[in-house]
Structure formats: structure tokens, C-alpha cells
Design a protein around this motif. Structure first.
Motif, PDB file in Angstrom:
ATOM      1  N   PHE A  59      35.473  48.418  22.740  1.00  0.00           N
ATOM      2  CA  PHE A  59      35.941  47.061  22.987  1.00  0.00           C
ATOM      3  C   PHE A  59      37.241  46.792  22.238  1.00  0.00           C
ATOM      4  CE2 PHE A  59      31.770  46.071  24.761  1.00  0.00           C
ATOM      5  CZ  PHE A  59      32.160  45.318  25.842  1.00  0.00           C
ATOM      6  N   LEU A  62      39.802  48.077  24.613  1.00  0.00           N
ATOM      7  CA  LEU A  62      39.968  47.097  25.683  1.00  0.00           C
ATOM      8  C   LEU A  62      40.784  45.890  25.191  1.00  0.00           C
ATOM      9  CD1 LEU A  62      39.098  46.899  28.625  1.00  0.00           C
ATOM     10  CD2 LEU A  62      37.107  45.633  27.879  1.00  0.00           C
ATOM     11  N   VAL A  65      44.390  46.990  25.148  1.00  0.00           N
ATOM     12  CA  VAL A  65      44.933  47.028  26.509  1.00  0.00           C
ATOM     13  C   VAL A  65      45.302  45.619  26.958  1.00  0.00           C
ATOM     14  CG1 VAL A  65      44.305  47.446  28.926  1.00  0.00           C
ATOM     15  CG2 VAL A  65      43.804  49.170  27.192  1.00  0.00           C
ATOM     16  N   TYR A  66      44.419  44.667  26.713  1.00  0.00           N
ATOM     17  CA  TYR A  66      44.683  43.273  27.089  1.00  0.00           C
ATOM     18  C   TYR A  66      45.901  42.749  26.325  1.00  0.00           C
ATOM     19  CZ  TYR A  66      43.617  38.502  28.553  1.00  0.00           C
ATOM     20  OH  TYR A  66      43.684  37.263  29.121  1.00  0.00           O
ATOM     21  N   MET A 102      39.299  43.631  34.847  1.00  0.00           N
ATOM     22  CA  MET A 102      39.071  43.645  33.397  1.00  0.00           C
ATOM     23  C   MET A 102      37.597  43.415  33.067  1.00  0.00           C
ATOM     24  SD  MET A 102      41.797  44.441  31.784  1.00  0.00           S
ATOM     25  CE  MET A 102      41.398  43.985  30.115  1.00  0.00           C
ATOM     26  N   LEU A 105      35.779  46.600  33.760  1.00  0.00           N
ATOM     27  CA  LEU A 105      36.029  47.520  32.636  1.00  0.00           C
ATOM     28  C   LEU A 105      35.171  47.152  31.434  1.00  0.00           C
ATOM     29  CD1 LEU A 105      39.876  48.186  32.504  1.00  0.00           C
ATOM     30  CD2 LEU A 105      38.065  49.833  32.912  1.00  0.00           C
ATOM     31  N   GLY A 106      35.006  45.852  31.202  1.00  0.00           N
ATOM     32  CA  GLY A 106      34.158  45.388  30.109  1.00  0.00           C
ATOM     33  C   GLY A 106      32.702  45.782  30.310  1.00  0.00           C
ATOM     34  N   THR A 109      32.451  49.442  29.622  1.00  0.00           N
ATOM     35  CA  THR A 109      32.571  49.642  28.177  1.00  0.00           C
ATOM     36  C   THR A 109      31.278  49.258  27.471  1.00  0.00           C
ATOM     37  OG1 THR A 109      34.934  49.214  28.305  1.00  0.00           O
ATOM     38  CG2 THR A 109      33.929  49.007  26.150  1.00  0.00           C
ATOM     39  N   LEU A 156      34.918  38.850  28.007  1.00  0.00           N
ATOM     40  CA  LEU A 156      35.079  40.090  27.224  1.00  0.00           C
ATOM     41  C   LEU A 156      34.608  39.884  25.782  1.00  0.00           C
ATOM     42  CD1 LEU A 156      38.539  41.367  28.495  1.00  0.00           C
ATOM     43  CD2 LEU A 156      36.270  42.219  29.108  1.00  0.00           C
ATOM     44  N   SER A 160      31.589  41.776  23.830  1.00  0.00           N
ATOM     45  CA  SER A 160      31.741  42.347  22.491  1.00  0.00           C
ATOM     46  C   SER A 160      30.637  41.842  21.564  1.00  0.00           C
ATOM     47  CB  SER A 160      33.121  41.994  21.938  1.00  0.00           C
ATOM     48  OG  SER A 160      33.290  42.506  20.644  1.00  0.00           O
TER      49      SER A 160
END
Length: 185
Positions: A59, A62, A65-66, A102, A105-106, A109, A156, A160
């Protein structure tokens, strides 16, 4: 010209421009040092890469990346831009956005992080500690920065949070199971 030797790379002064290979070698060397200090034996680069994946909270990757997408001006303005169109067998058209991507992807992840939580080793403690720091970074960015004040970023951050809580819970359960198997019963 004076040469400066660092761990894994050589650069000339005054212009220091490490290449990707040098940065990768620096990362591998740092990881090797961390695992040597923890008493873990490492044999090759593939083992080092697996150990890095165990240590680094995904995370956090991620989040980076964000953040990089924010720095280049892509997010949050383009979170609702459509990636592609796809006609489904039902006849409707599916239009996923960057925000949807996104979130997917979360979810992926979160799956990998939950899988990582099932192991019990010394590295797990560091992974949970780093995951807690990543959660704090998510919450801070969501509350303070305007680029984090959207639903995608909040989702996201919630993932987390689930990673941190589930990671501790799963690790404690796995450790209990390991103790009951090795103990009297």
C-alpha cells in the motif's frame, strides 16, 4: 575529477546521476544489509527480491504511485477519465475510469497483503510497523492535502486500514496456531 564510491554505484562529482541499475543495486544492497542484521541468510538476487516484497508494504507503493500521478498533474483531475470502452454480452457498455482502476489495484494489493500476513517471522513485525506508517500517511494526506480529498483516495486509505487490522489479527492467529502445534496442546 574526484570519484565518489557509494554502495553499489560510482558517480562523478559534481554531477551525480545514478542510473536505474545503480538505484536497483543500492536497493538490493540496503535490503541485504537489513536481512543480514536480522540474521537471515540470502543466497541470490531472487531471494533478495522475495524478501523485499515481504518487507515493503505494497500500500506504500500504491501511495507513491498515486503521489507521483499527482506530481505530474494526472490525479485527481483525471480520476474520472474513461480508460477504455468495452461492450459486454448483455449489450451494455462498460467504461472503467482511472479511479476504478486505482480501486481495483487496491483490492489486488489488499489480497497480496493479507496473504503476506499469514506468515510468522521476524520480517512480519517490520511489515506491520511499516504498514501502520503507511496508514498514517494515507490518513494525513486525506485530511490535509486537497489531492487526497476524494472518494478514491479514501477507499484506498480504508483498504490500508483493513490491511493493518487484518495483518495483526491474522498474524496473531497464525502464531497461536504455531504455538499450539508445537506445544503440549
Amino acid at each position: 575529477m574526484t570519484l565518489v564510491r557509494t554502495i553499489g554505484c560510482v558517480a562523478r562529482k559534481p554531477q551525480i546521476h545514478p542510473t536505474n541499475e545503480h538505484l536497483w543495486e543500492l536497493c538490493l544492497t540496503t535490503a541485504r544489509l537489513c536481512f543480514i542484521l536480522s540474521g537471515t541468510q540470502l543466497t541470490d538476487s531472487a531471494t533478495v527480491m522475495l524478501k523485499i516484497l515481504q518487507l515493503v508494504p505494497l500500500f506504500g507503493v500504491l501511495f507513491l504511485v498515486y503521489w507521483l500521478a499527482v506530481k505530474i498533474g494526472f490525479f485527481p483531475e483525471k480520476l474520472n477519465n474513461v480508460l477504455f470502452h468495452m461492450r459486454l454480452p448483455s449489450g451494455s457498455i462498460w467504461k472503467p475510469t482511472w479511479g476504478d482502476f486505482m480501486i481495483l489495484l487496491g483490492v489486488a494489493t489488499l489480497y497480496v497483503e493479507l496473504f503476506k500476513a499469514t506468515r510468522t517471522s521476524e520480517v512480519t513485525i517490520f511489515d506491520h510497523l511499516f504498514s501502520t506508517f503507511v496508514l498514517i500517511a494515507y490518513l494525513t494526506a486525506w485530511l490535509i492535502y486537497d489531492w487526497g480529498g476524494n472518494s478514491v483516495f479514501l477507499i484506498l486509505a480504508a483498504m490500508s486500514f483493513l490491511d493493518v487490522i487484518a495483518g495483526f489479527t491474522i498474524t496473531i492467529s497464525a502464531a497461536r496456531r504455531d504455538l499450539s502445534l508445537g506445544g503440549k496442546g
